[in-house]
Design a protein around this motif. Structure first.
Motif, mmCIF file in Angstrom:
data_model
loop_
_atom_site.group_PDB
_atom_site.id
_atom_site.type_symbol
_atom_site.label_atom_id
_atom_site.label_comp_id
_atom_site.label_asym_id
_atom_site.label_seq_id
_atom_site.Cartn_x
_atom_site.Cartn_y
_atom_site.Cartn_z
ATOM 1 N N LEU A 173 0.792 -1.229 -0.107
ATOM 2 C CA LEU A 173 0.051 -0.127 0.019
ATOM 3 C C LEU A 173 0.768 1.432 -0.167
ATOM 4 O O LEU A 173 0.608 2.305 -0.460
ATOM 5 C CB LEU A 173 -1.021 0.081 1.294
ATOM 6 C CG LEU A 173 -2.027 -0.873 1.382
ATOM 7 C CD1 LEU A 173 -2.629 -0.967 2.688
ATOM 8 C CD2 LEU A 173 -3.113 -0.412 0.110
ATOM 9 N N LEU A 174 1.935 1.118 0.356
ATOM 10 C CA LEU A 174 2.624 2.278 0.814
ATOM 11 C C LEU A 174 3.296 2.846 -0.659
ATOM 12 O O LEU A 174 4.112 3.906 -0.750
ATOM 13 C CB LEU A 174 3.980 2.123 2.000
ATOM 14 C CG LEU A 174 4.556 3.387 2.515
ATOM 15 C CD1 LEU A 174 3.526 4.137 3.250
ATOM 16 C CD2 LEU A 174 5.584 2.973 3.676
ATOM 17 N N ASP A 175 3.684 1.880 -1.707
ATOM 18 C CA ASP A 175 3.703 2.225 -2.828
ATOM 19 C C ASP A 175 5.218 2.747 -2.999
ATOM 20 O O ASP A 175 5.379 3.698 -3.357
ATOM 21 C CB ASP A 175 2.688 3.105 -3.592
ATOM 22 C CG ASP A 175 3.084 3.779 -4.689
ATOM 23 O OD1 ASP A 175 3.888 3.204 -5.701
ATOM 24 O OD2 ASP A 175 2.972 5.066 -5.128
ATOM 25 N N VAL A 176 6.159 1.768 -2.620
ATOM 26 C CA VAL A 176 7.581 2.408 -2.522
ATOM 27 C C VAL A 176 8.244 1.939 -3.825
ATOM 28 O O VAL A 176 8.024 1.020 -4.535
ATOM 29 C CB VAL A 176 8.508 1.602 -1.228
ATOM 30 C CG1 VAL A 176 7.981 2.368 -0.079
ATOM 31 C CG2 VAL A 176 8.327 0.121 -1.290
ATOM 32 N N ARG A 177 9.411 2.919 -4.040
ATOM 33 C CA ARG A 177 10.078 2.676 -5.132
ATOM 34 C C ARG A 177 11.596 2.874 -4.803
ATOM 35 O O ARG A 177 11.956 3.748 -3.799
ATOM 36 C CB ARG A 177 9.723 3.736 -6.419
ATOM 37 C CG ARG A 177 8.723 3.268 -7.010
ATOM 38 C CD ARG A 177 8.145 4.457 -8.058
ATOM 39 N NE ARG A 177 7.044 4.964 -7.374
ATOM 40 C CZ ARG A 177 7.296 6.498 -7.162
ATOM 41 N NH1 ARG A 177 8.386 7.046 -7.663
ATOM 42 N NH2 ARG A 177 6.244 7.088 -6.537
ATOM 43 N N ASP A 178 12.388 2.619 -5.679
ATOM 44 C CA ASP A 178 13.736 2.591 -5.191
ATOM 45 C C ASP A 178 14.180 4.120 -5.085
ATOM 46 O O ASP A 178 13.848 4.933 -5.862
ATOM 47 C CB ASP A 178 14.818 2.057 -6.454
ATOM 48 C CG ASP A 178 14.779 0.730 -6.550
ATOM 49 O OD1 ASP A 178 14.207 0.067 -5.724
ATOM 50 O OD2 ASP A 178 15.423 0.042 -7.461
ATOM 51 N N GLY A 179 15.079 4.312 -4.166
ATOM 52 C CA GLY A 179 15.609 5.906 -3.749
ATOM 53 C C GLY A 179 14.760 6.843 -2.978
ATOM 54 O O GLY A 179 15.166 7.859 -2.603
ATOM 55 N N LEU A 180 13.279 6.116 -2.826
ATOM 56 C CA LEU A 180 12.692 7.004 -1.877
ATOM 57 C C LEU A 180 13.053 6.997 -0.579
ATOM 58 O O LEU A 180 13.739 6.288 -0.106
ATOM 59 C CB LEU A 180 11.196 6.612 -1.727
ATOM 60 C CG LEU A 180 10.355 6.698 -3.190
ATOM 61 C CD1 LEU A 180 9.063 6.249 -2.999
ATOM 62 C CD2 LEU A 180 10.444 8.156 -3.787
ATOM 63 N N ARG A 181 12.767 8.427 0.012
ATOM 64 C CA ARG A 181 12.944 8.249 1.461
ATOM 65 C C ARG A 181 11.839 8.092 2.253
ATOM 66 O O ARG A 181 10.851 8.503 2.240
ATOM 67 C CB ARG A 181 13.323 9.773 2.040
ATOM 68 C CG ARG A 181 14.963 10.299 1.706
ATOM 69 C CD ARG A 181 15.145 11.890 1.868
ATOM 70 N NE ARG A 181 14.580 12.207 3.434
ATOM 71 C CZ ARG A 181 15.429 12.020 4.275
ATOM 72 N NH1 ARG A 181 16.774 11.320 4.520
ATOM 73 N NH2 ARG A 181 14.904 12.503 5.594
ATOM 74 N N VAL A 182 11.954 6.723 3.341
ATOM 75 C CA VAL A 182 10.777 6.656 3.964
ATOM 76 C C VAL A 182 11.346 6.418 5.240
ATOM 77 O O VAL A 182 12.264 6.108 5.883
ATOM 78 C CB VAL A 182 10.609 5.010 3.234
ATOM 79 C CG1 VAL A 182 9.800 4.160 4.306
ATOM 80 C CG2 VAL A 182 10.382 4.669 1.788
ATOM 81 N N LEU A 183 10.242 6.750 6.307
ATOM 82 C CA LEU A 183 10.251 6.396 7.687
ATOM 83 C C LEU A 183 9.222 5.609 8.103
ATOM 84 O O LEU A 183 7.953 5.619 7.944
ATOM 85 C CB LEU A 183 10.003 8.032 8.161
ATOM 86 C CG LEU A 183 9.359 8.197 9.772
ATOM 87 C CD1 LEU A 183 10.934 7.871 10.393
ATOM 88 C CD2 LEU A 183 8.970 9.429 10.178
ATOM 89 N N ASP A 184 9.681 4.564 8.657
ATOM 90 C CA ASP A 184 8.851 3.695 9.605
ATOM 91 C C ASP A 184 8.884 4.228 11.074
ATOM 92 O O ASP A 184 9.992 4.016 11.757
ATOM 93 C CB ASP A 184 9.401 2.295 9.555
ATOM 94 C CG ASP A 184 8.572 1.447 10.083
ATOM 95 O OD1 ASP A 184 7.370 1.796 10.646
ATOM 96 O OD2 ASP A 184 8.451 0.260 9.950
ATOM 97 N N ALA A 185 7.745 4.611 11.496
ATOM 98 C CA ALA A 185 7.992 5.556 12.571
ATOM 99 C C ALA A 185 7.587 5.019 14.054
ATOM 100 O O ALA A 185 7.883 5.134 15.030
ATOM 101 C CB ALA A 185 6.799 6.657 12.688
ATOM 102 N N CYS A 186 7.231 3.581 13.966
ATOM 103 C CA CYS A 186 7.005 2.699 15.025
ATOM 104 C C CYS A 186 7.246 1.298 14.632
ATOM 105 O O CYS A 186 6.382 0.540 14.146
ATOM 106 C CB CYS A 186 5.214 2.831 15.395
ATOM 107 S SG CYS A 186 4.825 4.089 16.023
ATOM 108 N N ALA A 187 8.819 1.260 14.611
ATOM 109 C CA ALA A 187 9.033 0.119 13.545
ATOM 110 C C ALA A 187 9.222 -1.311 14.248
ATOM 111 O O ALA A 187 9.344 -2.424 13.479
ATOM 112 C CB ALA A 187 10.495 0.473 12.940
#
Ligand SMILES: C[S@@+](CC[C@H](N)C(=O)[O-])C[C@H]1O[C@@H](n2cnc3c(N)ncnc32)[C@H](O)[C@@H]1O
Length: 424
Positions: free
Chosen positions: A237-251
């Motif tokens: 659902l988060l629709d991630v792609r190479d190079g994006l800056r991602v935060l997982d805040a409660c990991a």
């Protein structure tokens, strides 16, 4: 067996009377029993989990069998465990009764005769007692009444299915690390180890029978992880792609962090408030050959740890009532209070509002819980959207969701997802 019964009774008592977490109490108990065999340890887990899973029914049956309150609470809990065994385990019935009598003799010699009489009475009148216990919803479904009422108000006809799904033994679902191979490759590896499974979601294989992780081919080499199929929707659902800056805040413990990194080469920052739990993220990533910037921090107080660079994607897998995962944590049914939901909702709102400032323009934030109650979930999203004019809720498509709400069933636990985008 009587030692196991006594230990299970103590665990159940500590959960129900002292309000302690089942996993923790079981762990502590097992640490003191270093000489126990794996079979005895598994039996202790089964008896304590099972008794709590069916506590509503067992308590109702026991109250029909007791003519006056049991003064020795230790014996009361031994009786609950023995009733669980008589109703739900394959143990020989006479052995269960004999061991319960021995357990009682060890704890309080005066009442062992009563224990024998109560359990034999149950065996003689089982059907009638179960029928009578089921006249009340708590005795029928083994949930507190407020919980049943709340589900009924929200889900109407679907309530019984939700309650029953939460009483099943949870399936064991695997997440295949697609950096190391496909689900088809891994199904073949499982077959070589005489294990069978089926594909239930893109990276998710459900095993026909749970096994210890050391029996999973390639587990220690990072080919596979254990993760419920419902939890596996987050990364997609988060629709991630190479190079994006991602935060997982409660990991922590890092199931979703790892899945995101398996799907794309993102720049991942993984935050958790709990340092010990964050260490589990590190261990999981190491096993899978992945890496992230790990930060001990409070998601509601990002000024203490944020470097000021915005994120393209944020996962807020917030602390919640965990009412969607009771088949894995049956103690939750008896530890939660209806009044807890407001506290969780307020905490979630604080986290969402704090994290929103960290999201880039057009960036997406996925709010996730493992709750089935809309005081969290839907109502938190509605309140957030009302306060945040630059937030838009994006439609999401899951196989069997109700507006982002997944109800527990034979394929997955209960989860809620809402995808929010920052707009101009
Ligand atoms: C539902 S669990 C996360 C599960 C994890 N995302 C996964 O998939 O493995 C929630 C986590 O939030 C952490 N937590 C609770 N309150 C927090 C806060 N204010 N800031 C950061 N982490 C928090 C807890 O320590 C816990 O590890």
């Amino acid at each position: 067996m009587h030692n196991i019964q006594i230990a299970a009774a103590q665990i159940v008592q500590q959960v129900l009377v002292d309000g302690r977490n089942l996993n923790q109490v079981l762990d502590e108990s097992l640490r003191r029993k270093s000489v126990w065999t794996p079979a005895q340890r598994a039996a202790l887990q089964d008896l304590s989990y099972g008794t709590l899973r069916f506590y509503g029914q067992l308590r109702a049956v026991l109250s029909l069998l007791l003519h006056k309150p049991m003064l020795d609470q230790r014996i009361y809990y031994v009786l609950l465990v023995a009733l669980y065994q008589l109703q739900y385990s394959k143990a020989a019935q006479h052995a269960v009764v004999d061991h319960a009598v021995r357990s009682a003799q060890m704890l309080n010699t005066k009442i062992s005769g009563l224990v024998n009489a109560i359990l034999r009475n149950f065996l003689r009148r089982r059907d009638a007692l179960l029928e009578q216990a089921a006249l009340h919803a708590e005795g029928k479904y083994s949930y507190p009444q407020w919980w049943i009422d709340e589900l009924q108000a929200q889900y109407g006809d679907r309530t019984a299915a939700v309650l029953e799904a939460g009483n099943l033994h949870p399936p064991m679902t695997l997440r295949v690390n697609q950096r190391r191979g496909t689900t088809t490759d891994y199904l073949a590896l499982l077959k070589l180890s005489d294990l069978s499974a089926r594909l239930i979601a893109p990276d998710a294989l459900q095993l026909d029978k749970p096994v210890p992780v050391d029996k999973l081919p390639g587990f220690f080499a990072g080919q596979v992880s254990v993760q419920d199929a419902g939890a596996q929707y987050a990364a997609r659902l988060l629709d991630v792609r190479d190079g994006l800056r991602v935060l997982d805040a409660c990991a922590a413990p890092g199931g979703k962090t790892a899945h995101i990194l398996e799907r794309a080469a993102v720049q991942m920052t993984a935050v958790d408030k709990d340092e010990k739990r964050l260490a589990r993220v590190s261990a999981n990533l190491q096993r899978l050959g992945l890496s992230a910037h790990l930060v001990v921090g409070d998601a509601a107080e990002p000024q203490d740890w944020w470097d000021g660079e915005v994120f393209d994607r944020i996962l807020a897998d917030v602390p919640c009532s965990a009412t969607g995962v009771v088949r894995r944590h049956p103690d939750i049914k008896w530890l939660r209070r209806s009044t807890d939901m407001a506290g969780f909702a307020a905490q979630q709102m604080d986290i969402l509002q704090a994290l929103w400032r960290l999201l880039a323009q057009d960036g997406k934030l996925l709010y996730a819980t493992c709750s089935v109650f809309h005081q969290e979930n839907e109502q938190v999203v509605a309140a957030f959207l009302a306060l945040q004019p630059d937030a838009r809720r994006l439609p999401i498509a899951l196989p069997d969701d109700i507006n982002g709400q997944l109800l527990p069933n034979d394929q997955h636990d209960g989860f809620f997802y809402a995808l929010l985008q920052k707009v101009a």
